[in-house]
Structure formats: C-alpha cells, structure tokens
Design an enzyme around this catalytic site. Structure first.
Site, PDB file in Angstrom:
ATOM      1  N   ARG A 148       1.425  -1.066  -0.296  1.00 61.22           N
ATOM      2  CA  ARG A 148      -0.122   0.202  -0.133  1.00 61.22           C
ATOM      3  C   ARG A 148       1.001   0.991  -0.193  1.00 61.22           C
ATOM      4  NH1 ARG A 148      -3.809   2.513   4.944  1.00 61.22           N
ATOM      5  NH2 ARG A 148      -1.852   2.582   5.384  1.00 61.22           N
ATOM      6  N   TYR A 160      -3.109  11.451   6.927  1.00 57.30           N
ATOM      7  CA  TYR A 160      -3.320  10.315   7.316  1.00 57.30           C
ATOM      8  C   TYR A 160      -2.694   9.519   6.322  1.00 57.30           C
ATOM      9  CZ  TYR A 160      -4.581   5.036   7.126  1.00 57.30           C
ATOM     10  OH  TYR A 160      -4.224   4.002   6.886  1.00 57.30           O
ATOM     11  N   ASP A 217      -5.673   4.035  -0.259  1.00 57.59           N
ATOM     12  CA  ASP A 217      -6.409   4.303   0.800  1.00 57.59           C
ATOM     13  C   ASP A 217      -7.232   5.711   0.646  1.00 57.59           C
ATOM     14  OD1 ASP A 217      -6.788   3.008   4.740  1.00 57.59           O
ATOM     15  OD2 ASP A 217      -8.198   3.882   3.281  1.00 57.59           O
ATOM     16  N   HIS A 219      -8.983   6.837   2.130  1.00 52.79           N
ATOM     17  CA  HIS A 219      -9.470   6.647   3.577  1.00 52.79           C
ATOM     18  C   HIS A 219     -10.871   7.689   3.543  1.00 52.79           C
ATOM     19  CE1 HIS A 219      -7.947   7.195   8.035  1.00 52.79           C
ATOM     20  NE2 HIS A 219      -8.053   5.861   8.008  1.00 52.79           N
ATOM     21  N   GLU A 243      -9.096   1.819  -2.051  1.00 50.60           N
ATOM     22  CA  GLU A 243     -10.010   2.228  -1.116  1.00 50.60           C
ATOM     23  C   GLU A 243     -10.003   3.517  -0.557  1.00 50.60           C
ATOM     24  OE1 GLU A 243      -7.484   0.195   2.161  1.00 50.60           O
ATOM     25  OE2 GLU A 243      -9.125   0.893   3.293  1.00 50.60           O
ATOM     26  N   GLU A 269     -14.109  -0.963   6.393  1.00 51.26           N
ATOM     27  CA  GLU A 269     -13.124  -1.086   7.149  1.00 51.26           C
ATOM     28  C   GLU A 269     -13.682  -0.450   8.394  1.00 51.26           C
ATOM     29  OE1 GLU A 269      -9.572   0.766   6.724  1.00 51.26           O
ATOM     30  OE2 GLU A 269     -10.258   1.979   7.934  1.00 51.26           O
ATOM     31  N   ARG A 290     -13.932  -5.254   2.526  1.00 45.24           N
ATOM     32  CA  ARG A 290     -12.730  -4.316   4.059  1.00 45.24           C
ATOM     33  C   ARG A 290     -13.186  -4.785   5.822  1.00 45.24           C
ATOM     34  NH1 ARG A 290      -8.178  -3.972   4.005  1.00 45.24           N
ATOM     35  NH2 ARG A 290      -7.944  -1.697   4.972  1.00 45.24           N
ATOM     36  N   GLU A 346      -4.714  -7.223   4.876  1.00 46.85           N
ATOM     37  CA  GLU A 346      -3.698  -6.433   5.738  1.00 46.85           C
ATOM     38  C   GLU A 346      -3.096  -6.652   6.426  1.00 46.85           C
ATOM     39  OE1 GLU A 346      -6.251  -3.110   6.474  1.00 46.85           O
ATOM     40  OE2 GLU A 346      -4.150  -1.632   7.201  1.00 46.85           O
ATOM     41  N   TRP A 409     -11.082  11.904   8.310  1.00 48.09           N
ATOM     42  CA  TRP A 409     -10.333  11.863   8.444  1.00 48.09           C
ATOM     43  C   TRP A 409      -9.685  10.248   7.953  1.00 48.09           C
ATOM     44  CZ3 TRP A 409      -7.823   7.445  11.522  1.00 48.09           C
ATOM     45  CH2 TRP A 409      -6.157   7.326  11.269  1.00 48.09           C
TER      46      TRP A 409
HETATM   47  C1  CS2 Z   1      -7.105   2.549   8.065  1.00 47.86           C
HETATM   48  C2  CS2 Z   1      -6.864   1.914   8.681  1.00 47.86           C
HETATM   49  O1  CS2 Z   1      -5.841   0.016   7.281  1.00 47.86           O
HETATM   50  C3  CS2 Z   1      -6.162   1.303   7.005  1.00 47.86           C
HETATM   51  O2  CS2 Z   1      -7.076   1.200   5.849  1.00 47.86           O
HETATM   52  O3  CS2 Z   1      -8.037   2.775   7.108  1.00 47.86           O
HETATM   53  O4  CS2 Z   1      -4.943   1.942   9.889  1.00 47.86           O
HETATM   54  C4  CS2 Z   1      -7.225   2.922   9.856  1.00 47.86           C
HETATM   55  O5  CS2 Z   1      -6.496   3.898   9.611  1.00 47.86           O
HETATM   56  C5  CS2 Z   1      -7.387   2.243  11.477  1.00 47.86           C
HETATM   57  O6  CS2 Z   1      -7.398   1.227  11.802  1.00 47.86           O
HETATM   58  C6  CS2 Z   1      -8.322   3.437  12.094  1.00 47.86           C
HETATM   59  O7  CS2 Z   1      -7.767   2.930  13.676  1.00 47.86           O
HETATM   60 MG    MG Z   2      -8.457   1.772   5.511  1.00 42.00          MG
END
Ligand code: CS2
Ligand code: MG
Length: 409
Positions: A148, A160, A217, A219, A243, A269, A290, A346, A409
């Site tokens: 990634r 992020y 990502d 995010h 993602e 996620e 995810r 992941e 975020w």
């Molecule tokens: C992120 C996560 O791994 C990922 O894809 O989106 O690390 C996410 O930021 C964290 O789980 C938040 O606690």
């Molecule tokens: Mg993520």
C-alpha cells in the site's frame, strides 16, 4: 457438557490500547476474542462486562450460532461498532474454544484450507517520493509481495497513513491514535491531494515497474465525484485497489464512482453489518470487502458476508491494522485460508511488546500469511505482561479543511 464458567474483559496497552475477552469453560478450556475499537475501547469493554458477560455464564460454549443470534437479536438495539465489536469478541472466543475442544485450528472447522497461504500487503509511506521509495524497498526486503502506498501532500502537514520517514530496514510504525485527553488535529485539501496522488503512482511505477500490486487508501475523504476522478486518473497505474474512496455509508454514491472508472474498489473497514454492504454487493459497486472480524460481529458474521459477496464475484481484503489485536488478526487469517473468494490480507506488523503480550502462531513467509495449526486460533495471552501496560485514553485524529471545517479523516 461443559458450560461457560467465566468471562474476563482484559485491557492492556503495549504501545496502544487493546481490549480482549477471555471466556473460560467448566472443563478449563479458554478462548480469546478481540474487542478493540480504536479510540472508543472502554465503550466496548463496558458493553461486554456490564451487559454481555452476565448473560454468558452457565451457557453452552458450543452453541456459537445460537449465542450470536441471542446477543444480536436479544439486545433489540442492533448494529453499530460497539455492539458488533462486543458480539465479535464473544464469537471469536467461542470459535477458539471449539477449535481447542476439537483439537483443530479454526480454519479446519470452517472447511479446511483453500490455499497455501494468504497474500499479504504492507503499508509503505513517505512524506515525499524519496522517503516513500525507501519504505517500499523496506517492505520488499521484508518479503511483501503487495504494498500500500501513502504519501504526504505538498502544502499540507501530517495526513492519514504517513508514518515517520523510515530508514533502510526500519519497521513501518504508524499509530494514528494519540494518547491524551483530546484528539490531535490534521488539515486537509482534497484538490491538492487529487493533483498529487497520480504523480506519486507514476513515479512508483517508473521506479518499481508494472507488476508489483499497489494499493492506496483514500480514507473516506473524497466526494463520489472526486473519487470517480481519482479512480480514472489512477487507471494507467493499474492499482490492485483504491480503498474507501468516498464515505461508504452513502452506498448509492458508489454508483457514480463505478460508472466512471475501472480501478478496483475496496470498502467497508468502518462497516459492522451485512446491511452496510447490501447495495454495494448486489449492484457490484465494489470488488473487495474490507471488514475486520473484530468490527463486524466475528467469524460467524464475516463468513456469511463473504458467502453473500461470493455470489457477486466480490473478494475479501480484510482489515488488519495494528489496532486490530493479534487475536483479531489470527481470526481473519483462519477465514482467509478457508473461504474460496479470498483476495488479500492487510498486515501491519504489531510491535514487539504487543507480540510478547499476545503470543501468536501465525507466520509470514514468501509474501503469504498462515494462521498455523495450533488448536483454536493459536494465540496465547500473557496476563502478567499485559497488566504491566496500563490503559491510557487515546483518540484518532480529527481532520479539518483549510477553513477549519471538520472533514473525514
Ligand atoms: C486504515 C486503518 O489500515 C487501514 O486501511 O484505514 O489503519 C485505520 O486508519 C485505522 O484502523 C483507524 O484506527
Ligand atoms: Mg483503510
């Protein structure tokens, strides 16, 4: 017949907070479940200790499906990250117990292995292109076969996914939740990001070639139209996936993205139930699921989601950050090994302290993860060491636009 005799909610903080449920049966068998919800850990701990544990005592630990339905439907108030993390912890602990009673690793109980191992991806990042390249090389040296890619954005501060710039051989260590009384704040500018990311992947492809599976990502930070534009601009760079390109709770928003780009989409996620995916799956608006076992109601629930997704040729890409504990990671690996529609896993390596508290059986070799063949999940918990790492409140960052407006975020 053994019954559930006790259930403990264990909180430890080897560098970051983890909540673990340990269930003990009358014949002395124990099972572990991960209940970690980054930034809201005590809410899940309280849900478990106050409202779930008392209901488990005396029940049959082998009735996994019935216990799941009892906790889900019996609560009346359904879904949500706290509820589903609590149910997940019970579910995974009961699968751990069942495996130990059967003398088999959980993946054997789920139908046995469908592959040698689970293709893993690691997190490379850098504040700029040279430091990103160092991080990618570190991951290739560690044996990752998929990576990634996240970078800083010119003109913005911390964003992020960008860990401190790694030296050659240094582990990627990114813990976004800052300890203390309030979240840290980050600033954001989607247009600056949209201008920058295509140049990053052009540089990575020039340096590392066309074959290496690359992931990114978003995010949750873009509108559907911006996400469509990003997906289109990344098509020449042949990503394995983009993602969370746009907030997934607006499932219909992905129709706009899907109609504009063939870049594969991973999402979910922050989802915690099959209903969060329903339109995305039935309209094939996504390619990879995810979810983490820990946040989606456990092995029982996530296997059902994957069976539903299989009908639409959608694969897994389970969440595996360091805020999913090694118990949650192990649970995901047992599912990864057994389901047919596996995609990728992941794998953010936990810290040494974390792996001393949670002794795992899973292995990473040749780019593939394997859960191991210990009965159950294959994870043990060191109480004495765990107690030496006390809980400290920690919060994920809050993102703001340049004018101060709160943003995803
Ligand atoms: C992120 C996560 O791994 C990922 O894809 O989106 O690390 C996410 O930021 C964290 O789980 C938040 O606690
Ligand atoms: Mg993520």
């Amino acid at each position: 017949m053994a019954t559930i005799e006790g259930a403990e909610v264990l909180i430890t903080s080897p560098g970051r907070n983890f909540v673990t449920l340990r269930i003990t049966t009358s014949d002395g068998t124990t099972g572990l479940g991960d209940a970690t919800l980054n930034g809201r850990e005590l809410a899940v701990a309280s849900y478990l200790s106050e409202h779930v544990v008392p209901l488990l005592i005396g029940s049959d630990p082998q009735r996994i499906e019935d216990t799941w339905q009892y906790l889900y439907r019996g609560a009346y108030w359904r879904r949500g990250p706290v509820t589903m993390a609590a149910i997940a912890a019970v579910d995974v602990a009961l699968w751990d117990i069942k495996g130990k009673m059967a003398g088999m690793p959980v993946y054997q109980l789920l139908g046995g292995a469908s592959r040698r191992g689970a293709l893993a991806y690691g997190h490379a990042s850098g504040s700029d292109i040279p430091s990103l390249f160092t991080s990618i090389r570190n991951h290739l040296d560690e044996g990752f076969a998929a990576i990634r890619v996240q970078t800083g954005v010119p003109g913005l501060g911390q964003v992020y996914g960008v860990a401190g710039d790694q030296k050659p051989g240094q582990r990627y260590d990114y813990e976004p939740a800052s300890r203390g009384a309030a979240p840290s704040e980050e600033s954001w500018d989607s247009r600056a990001y949209l201008r920058h990311i295509p140049t990053v992947f052009a540089a990575v492809r020039d340096e590392f070639g066309p074959e290496l599976p690359l992931l990114h990502d978003g995010h949750h930070r873009l509108t559907p139209n911006q996400a469509a534009s990003l997906g289109k601009s990344l098509e020449p760079h042949d990503l394995f996936w983009l993602e969370d390109c746009t907030p997934g709770e607006n499932q219909e928003g992905l129709r706009r993205v899907r109609s504009q780009t063939t870049t594969p989409l991973a999402i979910g996620e922050v989802f915690n139930s099959v209903f969060d995916y329903q339109t995305l799956i039935t309209e094939q608006l996504m390619d990879y699921v995810r979810s983490a076992v820990t946040h989606t109601g456990g092995i029982t629930a996530l296997k059902k989601i994957m069976d539903f997704a299989a009908v639409y040729q959608i694969k897994s890409g389970f969440h595996g950050p360091t805020d999913v504990s090694p118990v949650g990671q192990a649970a995901a690996l047992h599912l990864d090994l057994s389901i047919h529609n596996f995609g990728i896993q992941e794998y953010m390596k936990h810290s040494d302290d974390t792996l001393r508290v949670f002794r795992t059986s899973y292995t990473f070799d040749g780019g593939l993860l394997h859960p191991g063949d210990a009965p159950g999940l294959g994870v043990e918990y060191d109480d004495a060491l765990a107690e030496s790492f006390s809980y400290t409140a920690a919060y994920l960052p809050v993102n703001r636009l340049q004018d101060g407006t709160v943003h995803d975020w």
